[in-house]
Scaffold this motif. Structure first.
Motif, PDB file in Angstrom:
ATOM      1  N   ALA A 132       0.675  -1.316  -0.022  1.00  0.00           N
ATOM      2  CA  ALA A 132       0.036  -0.024  -0.016  1.00  0.00           C
ATOM      3  C   ALA A 132       0.608   1.414   0.101  1.00  0.00           C
ATOM      4  O   ALA A 132       0.454   2.131  -0.719  1.00  0.00           O
ATOM      5  N   ARG A 133       1.917   1.189   0.735  1.00  0.00           N
ATOM      6  CA  ARG A 133       2.898   2.350   0.758  1.00  0.00           C
ATOM      7  C   ARG A 133       3.602   2.606  -0.147  1.00  0.00           C
ATOM      8  O   ARG A 133       3.766   3.995  -0.846  1.00  0.00           O
ATOM      9  N   ALA A 134       3.794   1.609  -1.459  1.00  0.00           N
ATOM     10  CA  ALA A 134       4.528   1.676  -2.529  1.00  0.00           C
ATOM     11  C   ALA A 134       3.504   1.951  -3.658  1.00  0.00           C
ATOM     12  O   ALA A 134       3.663   2.896  -4.486  1.00  0.00           O
ATOM     13  N   GLU A 135       2.403   1.181  -3.727  1.00  0.00           N
ATOM     14  CA  GLU A 135       1.796   1.476  -4.798  1.00  0.00           C
ATOM     15  C   GLU A 135       0.360   1.982  -4.811  1.00  0.00           C
ATOM     16  O   GLU A 135      -0.622   2.440  -5.601  1.00  0.00           O
ATOM     17  N   GLY A 136      -0.003   2.294  -3.466  1.00  0.00           N
ATOM     18  CA  GLY A 136      -1.157   3.329  -3.076  1.00  0.00           C
ATOM     19  C   GLY A 136      -2.510   2.292  -3.096  1.00  0.00           C
ATOM     20  O   GLY A 136      -3.236   2.779  -2.349  1.00  0.00           O
ATOM     21  N   ILE A 137      -2.686   1.007  -3.651  1.00  0.00           N
ATOM     22  CA  ILE A 137      -3.938   0.311  -3.387  1.00  0.00           C
ATOM     23  C   ILE A 137      -3.828  -0.489  -1.962  1.00  0.00           C
ATOM     24  O   ILE A 137      -2.981  -1.056  -1.713  1.00  0.00           O
ATOM     25  N   LEU A 138      -4.747  -0.466  -1.224  1.00  0.00           N
ATOM     26  CA  LEU A 138      -5.081  -1.202  -0.179  1.00  0.00           C
ATOM     27  C   LEU A 138      -5.609  -2.655  -0.508  1.00  0.00           C
ATOM     28  O   LEU A 138      -6.700  -2.515  -0.832  1.00  0.00           O
TER      29      LEU A 138
END
Ligand code: PLP
Length: 456
Positions: A379-385
Motif C-alpha cells: 500500500a505504501r509503494a503502490e497506493g492500493i489497499l
C-alpha cells in the motif's frame, strides 16, 4: 499537449477485448478428474442430481470438456462495467524492494463489489434468470462473494439471500450494509432460519461458525424452495471457468508489456481467483507450449493443500452438498477467526487439488501477520489497499522478488491482486496497533477432523 510517459505503469485493454469465451482447463487435463459423488449414496452424480440446486446452463458448464465456452453477450455487457481490468507493473514496489525483478499485478478490485467475485456472480445470475429462477441463496465468508451476488442479483432482477459467516458478520458490518443496499437479505450464520442452523445453535449457541456451515444453510434454503437455486462463489468447475477472464486478459496485457511471467502467484481459499489467473497459463503448460512456476498461497490457519489430505470429502459441514475429491482439513474444521475470511475454508477446488497432486502447481502457507506487513509495504509503494486475502499472494511475490535480488536475476513475477481492502480497515488497524495474532492449526485437530471423512 500530450504528456510523454517514459515507462508504462498500467496495461489496459479496450472493452471490445473482453474475452468472448472462457477457457476450460478440462480440455487439456491428461485424464478426467475424479467424479463428484452423491452425499447420501456415494454414487457418481450426474446433471439430474444437481438440477435442484443449479441452473442447467451452469451444470452443463460444470461437466463440459470443450476448451472454449462462449460468454453470452448480456454477460459481456455487464462485465463492461469494470472489465477488462488493468494490469499494473509495480515499479514503485520494485524500487522499494530494490529488486531487479519485474513485478506485475492484475487488479480485480476495480469491480463494483471490490473483488474478482462478480466474474462468476454475473453469469450465475444471468443463467439462473434465463431459466426462470426468482431467488438465489448463498453463503459468504469475507462478505466479498455475498456482495458480488447481491450486485449481480440487482443487475438481473433476482432476489438474493446471503448466509454470512458469524465471524465476518461481526467483523465487517459495512459489507452487510452494502449487500442490503444492493437489495439482498443477509443473516448471520448459523441462523435460526434453517433446520441445520437451528441444530448447530442448539448444540453450540456461541459457535464461531465456518464457511462449511453457511454452505449447508444456503443449500438447505435452495433445496427446500421451488423458486430458489443455490450459488457458490468458488470451488466448483463452472466458477473457476468464469474466472478465467482474468488470465485471458492478463496474457494479452503481458504481451503489451513485452514480457512473459516466470512465476505466477495467487492466494487460494476455494481456488477461484488463483485458477482465474493461472489456468490459461497452465493450459499452455499442459499443451507443452510453455513452462512457468505457479504458486498457490494459503493461510497457516487453514492450510488445506499444505497440511490436509487429498481425499473424497464433504463440501459442507451439514453433508448436504456433493462429496468431491480435494485437499481437505475435514468438513468439521472450524478455523480461527483470521481476517482473511475468504481463505477460511476446509477444502480446495477439485481442479486445483488435482493440479497440486500432479505436481503441476506448488502450494505454500503463510501467517497473517507477515501478510499484513506485506500488504502495508504494498500500500505504501503502490497506493492500493489490498484485501487481506491477496496479501497472501503479495507476501510470496515479495519473497520471490527478494530471492531474485539475492540471485541477481530479472525474474518476472505476476500475481493476482484479487480485491481491495476498504472494508477491512479494522483488520489493518489491529495489525498497526500490534493486536493481531498468528494461528497455526494444531496437527491433532487436523487429525481429529479427518476422522469424519466419508468412507468411499
Ligand atoms: C478478495 C478475496 N480473495 C480471495 C478469496 C478466496 O476465494 P477464492 O480462493 O475462491 O478466490 C475471497 C473469498 O471470499 C475473497 O473475497
Amino acid at each position: 499537449m500530450a504528456i510523454s510517459v517514459p515507462r508504462r505503469t498500467k496495461f489496459t485493454l479496450d472493452e471490445d477485448r473482453i474475452p468472448r469465451a472462457w477457457y476450460n482447463i478440462a480440455a487439456d487435463l491428461p485424464a478426467p478428474p475424479p467424479p463428484p459423488l452423491h452425499p447420501a449414496t456415494h454414487e457418481p452424480i450426474g446433471p439430474a442430481d444437481l438440477a435442484p440446486l443449479f441452473a442447467m446452463g451452469l451444470i452443463l458448464q460444470e461437466v463440459s470438456t470443450d476448451r472454449e465456452v462462449e460468454i453470452p453477450d448480456p454477460v459481456r455487457e455487464a462485465y463492461a462495467l469494470y472489465r477488462p481490468s488493468p494490469l499494473y507493473r509495480a515499479h514503485r514496489l520494485e524500487r522499494a524492494l530494490d529488486t531487479p525483478a519485474h513485478i506485475y499485478y492484475k487488479y480485480e478490485g476495480v469491480s463494483p463489489a471490490g473483488s474478482h467475485k462478480p466474474n462468476t456472480a454475473i453469469p450465475q445470475a444471468w443463467f439462473n434468470r434465463q431459466e426462470g429462477v426468482k431467488r438465489l441463496a448463498t453463503e459468504t465468508g469475507a462478505g466479498q462473494w455475498g456482495t458480488a451476488l447481491a450486485f449481480a442479483g440487482a443487475l438481473f432482477g433476482l432476489e438474493v439471500k446471503v448466509y454470512q459467516v458469524r465471524a465476518s458478520y461481526d467483523q465487517k458490518p459495512y459489507r452487510r450494509m452494502l449487500m442490503e443496499t444492493y437489495g439482498a437479505q443477509v443473516v448471520a450464520s448459523p441462523s435460526l432460519t434453517t433446520n441445520y442452523g437451528r441444530s448447530v445453535l442448539a448444540e453450540t449457541p456461541d459457535s464461531p461458525a465456518s464457511l462449511g456451515m453457511a454452505i449447508s444453510e444456503a443449500v438447505e434454503d435452495a433445496a427446500t424452495r421451488d423458486d430458489t437455486k443455490y450459488a457458490l462463489g468458488s470451488v466448483l468447475n463452472h466458477v473457476l471457468l468464469h474466472q478465467t477472464v482474468i488470465g485471458l486478459e492478463a496474457q494479452e496485457q503481458m504481451a503489451l508489456a513485452g514480457e512473459e511471467p516466470d512465476v505466477i502467484i495467487g492466494c487460494a481459499g476455494g481456488g477461484s481467483n488463483f485458477a482465474g489467473l493461472t489456468f490459461p497459463y497452465i493450459g499452455r503448460m499442459l499443451r507443452g507450449e510453455a513452462s512457468y512456476r505457479v504458486i498457490a498461497v494459503e493461510p497457516e490457519a487453514a492450510p488445506s493443500m499444505t497440511r490436509g489430505v487429498y481425499a473424497y470429502d464433504f463440501g459442507d459441514t451439514g453433508h448436504m452438498a456433493p462429496i468431491v475429491k480435494m485437499h481437505t482439513l475435514g468438513s468439521d474444521f472450524i478455523p480461527e477467526p483470521i481476517h482473511a475470511g475468504g481463505l477460511r475454508y476446509h477444502g480446495m477446488s477439485p481442479l486445483v487439488s488435482l493440479l497440486k497432486e500432479d505436481g503441476v502447481i506448488e502450494a505454500t502457507s503463510v501467517h497473517q501477520r507477515a501478510c499484513f506487513e506485506a500488504g502495508v509495504t504494498f500500500a505504501r509503494a503502490e497506493g492500493i489497499l489490498p484485501a487481506p486475502e491477496p496479501t497472501h499472494a503479495i507476501k510470496v511475490a515479495i519473497d520471490q522478488a527478494n530471492e531474485a535480488k539475492e540471485a541477481g536475476e530479472a525474474r518476472v513475477i505476476l500475481f493476482n491482486l484479487c480485491g481491495h481492502g476498504h472494508f477491512d480497515l479494522s483488520a489493518y488497524d489491529r495489525h498497526l496497533t500490534g493486536a493481531l495474532e498468528d494461528f497455526e492449526y494444531p496437527a491433532e485437530r487436523v487429525a481429529e477432523a479427518l476422522t469424519a471423512l466419508p468412507r468411499i
